[in-house]
Scaffold this active site. Structure first.
Site, short mmCIF file in Angstrom:
data_model
loop_
_atom_site.label_atom_id
_atom_site.label_comp_id
_atom_site.label_asym_id
_atom_site.label_seq_id
_atom_site.Cartn_x
_atom_site.Cartn_y
_atom_site.Cartn_z
N SER A 81 0.85 -1.19 0.00
CA SER A 81 0.00 0.00 0.00
C SER A 81 0.89 1.25 0.00
O SER A 81 1.64 1.45 -0.95
CB SER A 81 -0.96 -0.05 1.20
OG SER A 81 -1.97 0.92 1.05
N HIS A 215 -7.18 -7.47 0.89
CA HIS A 215 -6.20 -6.39 0.80
C HIS A 215 -5.02 -6.60 1.75
O HIS A 215 -3.89 -6.25 1.43
CB HIS A 215 -6.88 -5.05 1.10
CG HIS A 215 -5.98 -3.87 0.93
ND1 HIS A 215 -5.44 -3.52 -0.30
CD2 HIS A 215 -5.51 -2.96 1.82
CE1 HIS A 215 -4.67 -2.45 -0.15
NE2 HIS A 215 -4.70 -2.09 1.12
#
Length: 246
Positions: A81, A215
């Site tokens: 991320s 995620h």
């Protein structure tokens, strides 16, 4: 024969510190030397001001990256991320400012760097900010429910979010190192097409790979991820094995 260790410089997602990689150590295959890098404003560096610009963060991280590479012929980088853009820009800095060969860059859970971020959450009030973070991060850490930790850690998380939201590539030039884009196959936050945009950032080989999970797949079962990295860095060494973290 044990393969020569390659330091893997690890950069975490927004709001996290180097300790997020602690559970990876017992799972790390031969030939991979974990080297998590710590940004200011977190864990043992909480007395330092957190950074809000990627360029500042790269400057702050470069000496630690060089120290981790000392005595080794090459390094690799992994970031998830927000950490993905830090890993990418740190790889560029290593290529441009040092003689350290970058063997591979692993960018995880992130759209390509030219995608940009349209949302702006960093300056919202506390409750709205945490709700926004939960939406685009896909989780809410229990620590935010403890008032003392919330007061201590919110400035760091806001700085990280501002850094990620304001990020634009520091150069239009690609890196030379091979790049692998990693994504959880059930990631509802980063689509496969947006993730594959990382293919535009390198003159070297590009690979797109999906691993089981959402995620935050890297927290649930890092063993498979580490085996993939080891196989890349030492293609002739055979497939390493290791138990999964649960």
């Amino acid at each position: 024969m044990t393969p020569e260790p390659v330091p893997l410089l690890c950069l975490p997602y927004a709001g996290a510190g180097a300790s997020v990689f602690a559970k990876w150590h017992p799972l790390t295959p031969p030939g991979v030397l974990l080297a998590p890098l710590q940004l200011p404003g977190r864990e043992e560096r909480t007395d330092e001001e957190p950074l809000r610009e990627v360029a500042e963060a790269v400057r702050a991280l470069l000496p630690a990256a060089e120290a981790a590479a000392a005595g080794h012929r090459r390094v690799a980088l992994f970031g998830h991320s927000m950490g993905a853009v830090l890993a990418f820009e740190l790889a560029r800095a290593l290529e441009e400012r040092t003689e350290i060969p970058v063997a591979h860059v692993y960018v995880s859970g992130s759209p390509g760097p030219f995608h940009g971020r349209t949302e702006s959450a960093a300056d919202l009030d506390d409750d709205a900010f945490l709700a926004a973070v939960e939406t685009f991060a896909g989780y809410r850490h229990p620590v935010w429910e403890v008032a003392e930790f919330r007061e201590l850690l919110l400035p760091m998380l806001r700085a990280d979010v501002a850094m990620h939201e304001g990020y634009r590539p520091l150069s239009q030039a690609p890196v030379e190192a091979p790049v692998t884009c990693l994504r959880g196959d059930a990631d509802a936050l980063v689509g496969a097409g947006d993730a594959a945009e990382w293919g535009k950032v390198t003159t070297g080989a590009f690979t797109y790979a999906e691993l089981p999970g959402g995620h935050m797949y890297l927290l649930d079962a890092p063993g498979e991820l580490l085996r993939l990295i080891a196989a890349d860095l030492h293609p002739g060494a055979g497939a390493p094995t290791g138990r999964e973290a649960r």
